[in-house]
Design an enzyme around this catalytic site. Sequence first.
Site, PDB file in Angstrom:
ATOM      1  N   LEU A   1     -38.760 -60.913 -20.142  1.00 36.23           N
ATOM      2  CA  LEU A   1     -40.167 -60.541 -20.373  1.00 36.23           C
ATOM      3  C   LEU A   1     -40.843 -61.430 -21.422  1.00 36.23           C
ATOM      4  CD1 LEU A   1     -42.370 -58.363 -19.754  1.00 36.23           C
ATOM      5  CD2 LEU A   1     -41.546 -57.178 -21.791  1.00 36.23           C
TER       6      LEU A   1
ATOM      7  N   LEU B   1     -41.225 -57.399 -13.535  1.00 29.77           N
ATOM      8  CA  LEU B   1     -40.839 -57.876 -12.198  1.00 29.77           C
ATOM      9  C   LEU B   1     -39.338 -58.164 -12.168  1.00 29.77           C
ATOM     10  CD1 LEU B   1     -43.850 -60.291 -11.658  1.00 29.77           C
ATOM     11  CD2 LEU B   1     -43.468 -58.095 -10.487  1.00 29.77           C
TER      12      LEU B   1
ATOM     13  N   ARG C   1     -37.760 -50.282  -7.681  1.00 27.64           N
ATOM     14  CA  ARG C   1     -38.510 -51.438  -8.181  1.00 27.64           C
ATOM     15  C   ARG C   1     -38.339 -52.636  -7.243  1.00 27.64           C
ATOM     16  NH1 ARG C   1     -39.943 -52.912 -13.263  1.00 27.64           N
ATOM     17  NH2 ARG C   1     -38.525 -51.492 -14.270  1.00 27.64           N
TER      18      ARG C   1
ATOM     19  N   SER D   1     -51.210 -66.700 -25.447  1.00 29.86           N
ATOM     20  CA  SER D   1     -50.338 -67.726 -24.874  1.00 29.86           C
ATOM     21  C   SER D   1     -50.367 -67.634 -23.353  1.00 29.86           C
ATOM     22  CB  SER D   1     -48.885 -67.497 -25.310  1.00 29.86           C
ATOM     23  OG  SER D   1     -48.773 -67.399 -26.707  1.00 29.86           O
TER      24      SER D   1
ATOM     25  N   GLU E   1     -59.084 -66.107 -24.729  1.00 27.69           N
ATOM     26  CA  GLU E   1     -58.092 -65.953 -23.647  1.00 27.69           C
ATOM     27  C   GLU E   1     -58.652 -66.481 -22.335  1.00 27.69           C
ATOM     28  OE1 GLU E   1     -56.108 -62.278 -22.743  1.00 27.69           O
ATOM     29  OE2 GLU E   1     -56.291 -61.612 -24.799  1.00 27.69           O
TER      30      GLU E   1
ATOM     31  N   HIS F   1     -50.587 -63.787 -22.196  1.00 29.92           N
ATOM     32  CA  HIS F   1     -50.092 -62.747 -23.101  1.00 29.92           C
ATOM     33  C   HIS F   1     -50.853 -62.831 -24.420  1.00 29.92           C
ATOM     34  CE1 HIS F   1     -47.234 -59.931 -24.828  1.00 29.92           C
ATOM     35  NE2 HIS F   1     -47.217 -60.694 -25.898  1.00 29.92           N
TER      36      HIS F   1
ATOM     37  N   ARG G   1     -46.379 -54.383 -14.975  1.00 27.27           N
ATOM     38  CA  ARG G   1     -45.051 -53.986 -14.483  1.00 27.27           C
ATOM     39  C   ARG G   1     -44.065 -55.127 -14.690  1.00 27.27           C
ATOM     40  NH1 ARG G   1     -44.290 -49.677 -11.115  1.00 27.27           N
ATOM     41  NH2 ARG G   1     -42.558 -50.775 -10.136  1.00 27.27           N
TER      42      ARG G   1
ATOM     43  N   GLY H   1     -59.530 -56.566 -15.680  1.00 33.24           N
ATOM     44  CA  GLY H   1     -59.798 -57.716 -14.812  1.00 33.24           C
ATOM     45  C   GLY H   1     -60.710 -58.774 -15.397  1.00 33.24           C
TER      46      GLY H   1
HETATM   47  C1  GRF Z   1     -55.280 -59.506 -21.672  1.00 30.68           C
HETATM   48  O1  GRF Z   1     -55.348 -59.283 -23.043  1.00 30.68           O
HETATM   49  C2  GRF Z   1     -54.059 -60.280 -21.344  1.00 30.68           C
HETATM   50  O2  GRF Z   1     -53.709 -61.224 -22.301  1.00 30.68           O
HETATM   51  C3  GRF Z   1     -53.019 -59.212 -21.287  1.00 30.68           C
HETATM   52  O3  GRF Z   1     -53.653 -58.117 -20.720  1.00 30.68           O
HETATM   53  C4  GRF Z   1     -55.044 -58.210 -20.925  1.00 30.68           C
HETATM   54  C5  GRF Z   1     -55.700 -58.199 -19.592  1.00 30.68           C
HETATM   55  O4  GRF Z   1     -57.086 -58.116 -19.689  1.00 30.68           O
HETATM   56  N1  GRF Z   1     -51.826 -59.657 -20.623  1.00 30.68           N
HETATM   57  P1  GRF Z   1     -57.989 -58.156 -18.384  1.00 30.68           P
HETATM   58  O5  GRF Z   1     -57.459 -57.083 -17.439  1.00 30.68           O
HETATM   59  O6  GRF Z   1     -57.841 -59.534 -17.781  1.00 30.68           O
HETATM   60  O7  GRF Z   1     -59.357 -57.877 -18.845  1.00 30.68           O
END
Ligand code: GRF
Length: 211
Positions: free
Chosen positions: A144, A93, A65, A136, A174, A109, A91, A12
């Site tokens: 996906l 979607l 699902r 990104s 990020e 990502h 997951r 998170g």
């Molecule tokens: C991050 O590296 C994000 O890019 C990827 O999953 C990770 C999530 O990290 N999709 P967090 O749970 O926000 O700390």
Amino acid sequence: MLKLAVLASGRGSNLQALIDAIRMGELDAGIAGVFSDKAASGALAIARGAGVAAMHIDPKAYASRAAFDAALFAAVDASGAELIVCAGFMRILSPEVVAPRTSRMINIHPSLLPKYPGLHTHQRALDAGDREHGASVHAVIPALDAGPLIAQTRIAIEPGDSPERLAARLLPREHRLLVQVVRWIAEGRLRFDAQAVHFDERRLSEPLRVG
Ligand code: GRF
């Protein structure tokens, strides 16, 4: 004020970055709800600690699902969220829930897409001998990690880097990337759909760069 739903399975930290930016007055948005498939996710704990509505939706409670996805997005819609942010939501979607929302759902990502969709992105960048790595943010489409690219952040790969070192160096970048993209959307400067991204009314031919 832009209302966000955050979908997260893990730690998170991206959610935390959004909460911090909102608190600091750096992002004019509100978090309508945090939704997780994992009861023990750090994201749910962070949400609860911040007084944000937090909902665990257990995949095991649904026969398919499609049934899980329908329940998840019924809850997301009920929150009143305008933008759906997938931040480490692990997951896949179904197209039925993604297709109607391609102009208001983004994913972060940890790779320079289109390189390395899927898992183990840091290891794969190292294995390939890449000199650069990054993260990104893209529009979510049914395929996906494949929607139109909105923005990227780039870091140099250094001698002796491990997947862990790379991940640790990338993570703060990020966070800035995600907050910046959500800010642009909140400001009405950025819009996207399954085909294209527009920034200040111009169609992007390559993703925006965030430092
Ligand atoms: C991050 O590296 C994000 O890019 C990827 O999953 C990770 C999530 O990290 N999709 P967090 O749970 O926000 O700390």
